[in-house]
Design a protein around this motif. Structure first.
Motif, short mmCIF file in Angstrom:
data_model
loop_
_atom_site.label_atom_id
_atom_site.label_comp_id
_atom_site.label_asym_id
_atom_site.label_seq_id
_atom_site.Cartn_x
_atom_site.Cartn_y
_atom_site.Cartn_z
N GLU A 14 0.85 -1.20 0.00
CA GLU A 14 0.00 0.00 0.00
C GLU A 14 0.88 1.25 0.00
N HIS A 15 0.23 2.39 0.17
CA HIS A 15 0.98 3.65 0.26
C HIS A 15 0.72 4.30 1.62
N PRO A 16 1.64 5.16 2.09
CA PRO A 16 1.43 5.82 3.38
C PRO A 16 0.14 6.64 3.38
N SER A 17 -0.52 6.70 4.54
CA SER A 17 -1.75 7.50 4.62
C SER A 17 -1.56 8.72 5.54
N HIS A 18 -0.32 8.89 6.03
CA HIS A 18 -0.02 10.05 6.88
C HIS A 18 1.48 10.29 6.73
N ILE A 19 1.91 11.56 6.78
CA ILE A 19 3.32 11.87 6.54
C ILE A 19 4.21 11.22 7.58
N ILE A 20 3.80 11.24 8.86
CA ILE A 20 4.67 10.65 9.87
C ILE A 20 4.11 9.39 10.52
N ASN B 2 -2.96 16.87 10.95
CA ASN B 2 -3.58 16.63 12.25
C ASN B 2 -4.63 17.67 12.60
N ALA B 3 -4.52 18.86 12.00
CA ALA B 3 -5.46 19.94 12.32
C ALA B 3 -6.61 20.02 11.33
N CYS B 4 -6.49 19.34 10.19
CA CYS B 4 -7.43 19.56 9.08
C CYS B 4 -8.73 18.77 9.25
N PRO B 5 -9.89 19.46 9.21
CA PRO B 5 -11.16 18.74 9.35
C PRO B 5 -11.45 17.84 8.14
N VAL B 6 -10.89 18.16 7.00
CA VAL B 6 -11.13 17.32 5.82
C VAL B 6 -10.26 16.06 5.91
N TYR B 7 -8.95 16.23 6.17
CA TYR B 7 -8.09 15.05 6.36
C TYR B 7 -8.66 14.17 7.46
N GLY B 8 -9.17 14.79 8.51
CA GLY B 8 -9.71 14.07 9.66
C GLY B 8 -10.91 13.21 9.33
N ARG B 9 -11.54 13.44 8.19
CA ARG B 9 -12.67 12.61 7.78
C ARG B 9 -12.31 11.66 6.65
N ILE B 10 -11.48 12.12 5.71
CA ILE B 10 -11.26 11.28 4.52
C ILE B 10 -9.94 10.51 4.58
N GLY B 11 -9.01 10.91 5.46
CA GLY B 11 -7.75 10.18 5.58
C GLY B 11 -6.84 10.39 4.39
N GLY B 12 -5.66 9.83 4.44
CA GLY B 12 -4.63 10.11 3.45
C GLY B 12 -4.86 9.48 2.09
N HIS B 13 -5.45 8.27 2.06
CA HIS B 13 -5.55 7.56 0.79
C HIS B 13 -6.53 8.21 -0.19
N ALA B 14 -7.54 8.93 0.36
CA ALA B 14 -8.52 9.57 -0.52
C ALA B 14 -7.85 10.60 -1.43
N TYR B 15 -6.73 11.16 -0.97
CA TYR B 15 -6.02 12.16 -1.76
C TYR B 15 -5.36 11.53 -2.99
N ALA B 16 -5.08 10.22 -2.91
CA ALA B 16 -4.44 9.48 -4.01
C ALA B 16 -3.19 10.20 -4.51
N SER B 17 -2.43 10.76 -3.57
CA SER B 17 -1.20 11.42 -3.97
C SER B 17 -0.15 11.13 -2.89
N VAL B 18 1.12 11.38 -3.20
CA VAL B 18 2.18 11.08 -2.24
C VAL B 18 2.00 11.89 -0.97
N TYR B 19 1.76 13.20 -1.14
CA TYR B 19 1.55 14.08 0.00
C TYR B 19 0.06 14.31 0.16
N CYS B 20 -0.45 14.13 1.38
CA CYS B 20 -1.89 14.29 1.59
C CYS B 20 -2.15 15.45 2.53
N GLY B 21 -3.41 15.63 2.91
CA GLY B 21 -3.76 16.72 3.81
C GLY B 21 -3.59 18.07 3.11
N PRO B 22 -3.66 19.16 3.87
CA PRO B 22 -3.55 20.49 3.26
C PRO B 22 -2.24 20.68 2.48
N ILE B 23 -1.13 20.22 3.03
CA ILE B 23 0.14 20.40 2.31
C ILE B 23 0.10 19.62 0.99
N GLY B 24 -0.53 18.44 1.02
CA GLY B 24 -0.65 17.64 -0.20
C GLY B 24 -1.57 18.29 -1.22
#
Lengths: 465, 179
Positions: free
Chosen positions: A148-154, A320-342
């Motif tokens: 699989e791929h990482p779902s969180h940067i750390i 960790n602060a993002c309400p969107v990441y907090g619901r959809i998680g890292g994999h929904a972004y389908a990119s290496v970097y997720c969350g707001p920075i992604g």
């Protein structure tokens, strides 16, 4: 994918994440814990805001003088017997690593965590060339075994349960392991220890590079980065070209806030400063040190109005602060970097080819921007990206709407009459009408209020009388 | 990188005596077992006692400390040792970490491979924070060794369901003798 398409892939990934009760629980736990630890970290370090300012200044200084600093860094590494290579693209970066591996007759690689290696697709290429690659960060090891791929940067494997990890490890080792994090961690220690000692090449990322001494800093908790950079005879550092500071005075604020922003720790277990390969009389350490500095779209960003995103120190606080990441998680972004920075980096690093929907998947609440230790104006960048993306990939209906709106507001009489007509129509329309047409996507997850039947302007005038 | 448990750290204080107390409190919060000793010899005596008490039979030592081997079952390479001893150059109060420098007499493996490691930390090498420590790095420039490691507690991870586990790749037990 273009913006005029209905984005089914992203939407279905989001829906899948929202329906995954286990993922929802895990995300809630990550964000709750991060929030509590942040509160402690803030209390622990007086003048948090002053430190942020110093980090931002240190990072901005590096971006303002990037080329001379990279040249200085290169000279200092070479002076100590290391080599530095520059890679313009992901392909070039992988080619450099492959060439180094071949030149040293490398057959096995141990890897410490590196988001950049995910970005350039390193593992797949090395494996295709018959080189065995082993991820050694516990979370990354889990992800690698699960393919699989990482779902969180750390916290790369935070979407997996201990039962899933037990099944993975048991299947892989042919042993019957318990679903107990301590036992599973002990198993990983036992399984990976001989691999560290036998590997030919260690690959690490680079949390920070210090130009004045040609040093590379690695910030870790597990010790796998130390293992990977101590026992193999060759060490390759994968470094994003922006990951540099002028000197140690400029490194101090970054390394003061990085662990605190990432996990709330005043320091991680290990902050390793590597300056050149092992010296002749050192008892251990790699004989060869190669640094590969990767551009892969970064100079383009540096020249653009988005350059401040390169101040990012990859702490993951915005996730960790993002309400969107907090619901959809890292994999929904389908990119290496997720969350707001992604959501900012993905379209930018790909020249607006990938992740076009990501800047729109934000509430623009600004929480990311508020917690960022490097003061990256993430919410502002997201707004700018939206405008840029709409200019590049305009939706026809949207363009038409705005043109009509533009014409209407230019003529007050048309505007007020139009509003009054629209208000009456909206009030008499059945509520179900909101579920079709342009508002359907909005209405799907929300209660549609009933229209008042008159305009604000009419109430305003009545109120004045 | 993974997380550590929630703990309420003691706020730093400018006073020197208080600074040392703060350092000890922070090191303990990081997971070190700390012993404050008045002299180097006293620290060595306590190291010997700890080795005996813990029943460690294989111990790895830096080259500078051959005398410690007296009365210890045998010194071994770090890969086979139950305990590895290091001579630190100092500590960082704000982070509760020890500063360990690689040189001909002390490899990186000493603080990495044995399941338990200890650090002899001289008081005069204690600094308040990274700003002070790094000012030395800037001044030193040319002679920085191949590796300097700031170590704050045992090797740890929270990668499985955020549950803190120690000793994932590095040591599980960590000791400090401050002298």
């Amino acid at each position: 994918m273009t913006m005029s398409e209905p984005l089914p892939a992203f939407e279905s990934r989001v829906r899948e994440a929202l329906g995954d009760a286990q993922l929802q629980g895990a995300l809630q736990k990550v964000q709750d814990q991060a929030c509590a630890k942040r509160a402690l970290a803030l209390r622990d370090l007086p003048d948090w805001e002053a430190w942020r300012e110093r980090v931002a200044q240190s990072r901005a200084d590096a971006l303002d003088h990037l080329e001379p600093l990279l040249e200085r860094f290169t000279r200092e590494v070479e002076k100590r017997g290391g080599t530095v290579q520059r890679a313009a693209s992901a392909q070039e970066a992988v080619d450099h690593v492959l060439r180094i591996a071949r030149a040293h007759g490398v057959r096995s690689v141990v890897k410490a965590k590196s988001m950049l290696s995910e970005e350039i697709g390193l593992n797949a290429r090395l494996e295709r060339e018959g080189i065995e690659v082993l991820e050694t960060d516990l979370g990354e090891y889990v992800i690698q075994l699960a393919r699989e791929h990482p779902s969180h940067i750390i916290l790369p494997a935070i979407h997996k349960t201990k039962e899933q990890i037990r099944d993975l490890f048991s299947r892989h080792s042919g042993r019957d392991l318990p679903a107990d994090p301590a036992a599973l961690t002990a198993h990983a220690r036992e399984a990976l220890r001989p691999r560290f000692l036998a590997a030919d090449l260690g690959i690490s990322g680079c949390n920070l590079a210090v130009a004045s001494t040609g040093s590379v800093v690695l910030v870790t908790n597990e010790g796998n980065a130390r293992m990977s950079t101590t026992f193999p005879r060759v060490h390759v550092v994968l470094m994003g070209m922006e990951r540099i500071v002028r000197d140690w005075a400029n490194a101090a604020p970054v390394l003061t806030l990085l662990p605190r922003a990432a996990t709330g720790q005043p320091a991680t277990s290990y902050t390793t400063v590597i300056t050149g390969p092992k010296r002749a009389d050192d008892p251990d350490g790699p004989e060869k040190l190669h640094v590969v500095i990767v551009d892969n779209g970064r100079s383009e960003i540096l020249r653009s109005p988005y350059r401040s995103v390169l101040q990012c120190i990859r702490c993951g606080a915005c996730l960790n602060a993002c309400p969107v990441y907090g619901r959809i998680g890292g994999h929904a972004y389908a990119s290496v970097y997720c969350g707001p920075i992604g959501a900012v980096l993905t379209p930018l690093l790909s020249g607006f080819e990938e992740g076009q929907e990501l800047p729109f998947a934000s509430t623009l609440c600004g929480a990311c921007q508020e917690v960022c230790p490097a003061k990256v104006p993430l919410a502002d960048l997201l707004v700018r990206l939206r405008a840029d993306l709409l200019r590049r990939y305009p939706k026809r209906a949207e363009r038409l709407t705005f043109r009509l709106f533009g014409a209407a507001v230019a003529h007050p009489h048309i505007f007020s009459t139009g509003l009054a007509v629209a208000a009456r129509m909206a009030a008499s329309a059945p509520a179900s009408l909101a579920r079709v047409g342009p508002g359907a996507r909005w209405a799907k997850t929300r209660e549609v209020p009933r229209a008042a039947g008159h305009t604000f302007r009419s109430r305003w005038h009545r109120g004045k009388e | 990188m993974s997380a550590m448990p929630l703990r309420d750290p003691t706020p730093p204080d400018a006073d020197t005596g208080a600074l040392l107390d703060t350092l000890v409190a922070r090191m303990e919060a990081q997971g070190f077992r700390v012993k404050v000793c008045s002299r180097f010899e006293e620290a060595l005596t306590d190291v010997r006692r700890t080795i005996q008490d813990r029943g460690w039979r294989t111990v790895a030592l830096p080259k500078a400390l051959p005398s410690l081997a007296d009365g210890i079952a045998g010194t071994t390479p770090p890969a086979e040792a139950e305990f590895g001893l290091n001579v630190a150059e100092g500590a960082v109060t704000a982070a509760g970490s020890v500063v360990v420098r690689q040189h001909a007499g002390q490899g990186r493996a000493l603080s990495l491979l044995p399941p338990a490691t200890g650090f002899l930390v001289p008081r005069q090498g204690v600094v308040a924070d990274l700003v002070q420590l790094f000012a030395r790095f800037d001044a030193e420039g040319e002679t920085l060794p191949a590796a300097i490691t700031l170590i704050a507690g045992p090797s740890k991870t929270a990668d499985i369901e955020l549950e803190l586990c120690v000793g994932v790749h590095g040591p599980k037990e960590v000791y400090v003798w401050l002298y």
